[in-house]
Design an enzyme around this catalytic site. Sequence first.
Site, PDB file in Angstrom:
ATOM      1  N   CYS A   1       0.810  -1.231   0.000  1.00 24.86           N
ATOM      2  CA  CYS A   1       0.000   0.000   0.000  1.00 24.86           C
ATOM      3  C   CYS A   1       0.836   1.271   0.000  1.00 24.86           C
ATOM      4  O   CYS A   1       0.609   2.178  -0.798  1.00 24.86           O
ATOM      5  CB  CYS A   1      -0.971  -0.022   1.182  1.00 24.86           C
ATOM      6  SG  CYS A   1      -0.148   0.017   2.811  1.00 24.86           S
TER       7      CYS A   1
ATOM      8  N   HIS B   1      -2.638   1.620   6.830  1.00 24.23           N
ATOM      9  CA  HIS B   1      -2.899   1.402   5.385  1.00 24.23           C
ATOM     10  C   HIS B   1      -2.997   2.753   4.687  1.00 24.23           C
ATOM     11  O   HIS B   1      -3.674   3.664   5.160  1.00 24.23           O
ATOM     12  CB  HIS B   1      -4.197   0.609   5.195  1.00 24.23           C
ATOM     13  CG  HIS B   1      -4.488   0.266   3.757  1.00 24.23           C
ATOM     14  ND1 HIS B   1      -3.809  -0.697   3.067  1.00 24.23           N
ATOM     15  CD2 HIS B   1      -5.422   0.775   2.890  1.00 24.23           C
ATOM     16  CE1 HIS B   1      -4.294  -0.799   1.831  1.00 24.23           C
ATOM     17  NE2 HIS B   1      -5.293   0.093   1.713  1.00 24.23           N
TER      18      HIS B   1
ATOM     19  N   HIS C   1      -5.894   2.147  -4.461  1.00 21.62           N
ATOM     20  CA  HIS C   1      -4.891   1.652  -3.506  1.00 21.62           C
ATOM     21  C   HIS C   1      -4.474   0.233  -3.874  1.00 21.62           C
ATOM     22  O   HIS C   1      -5.175  -0.472  -4.631  1.00 21.62           O
ATOM     23  CB  HIS C   1      -5.436   1.696  -2.074  1.00 21.62           C
ATOM     24  CG  HIS C   1      -6.646   0.855  -1.873  1.00 21.62           C
ATOM     25  ND1 HIS C   1      -6.826   0.011  -0.789  1.00 21.62           N
ATOM     26  CD2 HIS C   1      -7.809   0.699  -2.603  1.00 21.62           C
ATOM     27  CE1 HIS C   1      -7.982  -0.584  -0.851  1.00 21.62           C
ATOM     28  NE2 HIS C   1      -8.598  -0.183  -1.954  1.00 21.62           N
TER      29      HIS C   1
END
Length: 279
Positions: free
Chosen positions: A196, A243, A255
């Site tokens: 991520c 994240h 993402h």
Amino acid sequence: MTGVLGAAAVGAALLFTAGEAHAAPVTVPGIGSIDIPNEIAAQFGIIAAAPQVPAPESTAGDAGDSPGATDPSRLVGIPGRMAITPADPLPDPVPVQSLSPEPLRPATPAPAPDVRTVVVAGLGSFTVPGGLPPLVGIPGVTDAAATGMSEAAGASVPVPAAMPKRSTGQRAIDAARSKLGAYYRAGGNGPDSFDCSGFVQWSYRQAGVELPRTSYSQLAAGTPVPLDDLQPGDLVSYYGGGHSAMYLGDGQIIHASDSSSGVKISPLNNMPVTGARRF
């Protein structure tokens, strides 16, 4: 005078030889046609005017025994007169200069193509056919034909509005979109697989901005942004900073999700939001 003397000599010869020799008719200029014995004609080189005709063959016995046969030795040969016509003169030779090749002439230059220039902001100038209708009303496009029409009408030439400069976040989003479907890999930072925070860092690097490597460090950098003021490219952090994602616009984010989905687009509120940053 010479002709008269020749005729007199011929006449004298005839007086002494008459009745003793065979004669043939000869035409003498100024006198007429007279008979000259063959022997005298031969002495004076005279050629008889009468054609050479052999006597008819006798019906009795051989030709040599016939009293009516002609002795070939006494015949006078008379060549036939021939009119000699001079051959036609050769035509005048062709003048040398007429044989010379035609002087080379310079080639006629090809006409210039009918074109005009169109300027597109941010891309440069382009050449288009002159018959193309003027390109008017297109943002960022300047057409020489449209400019000429405006000047001819006395109106001021409109200056095309500059295309809005794309923000850093928008350029980062363009790079992120190019990796939709790429694999998720822990520790991956591109260009073919990402985690991520590696995905966010790689996207901003394509826009010329260097971000921290981990998701927690990314949440601590940049400028805090309220969620109701998000713009495309803003960092959105989830799970307390565990994240990282990028705001895409219209309530969506892009993402590197997980190993089963890879890089994808998801709703903004699909996970608990911790905060947002702008770079």
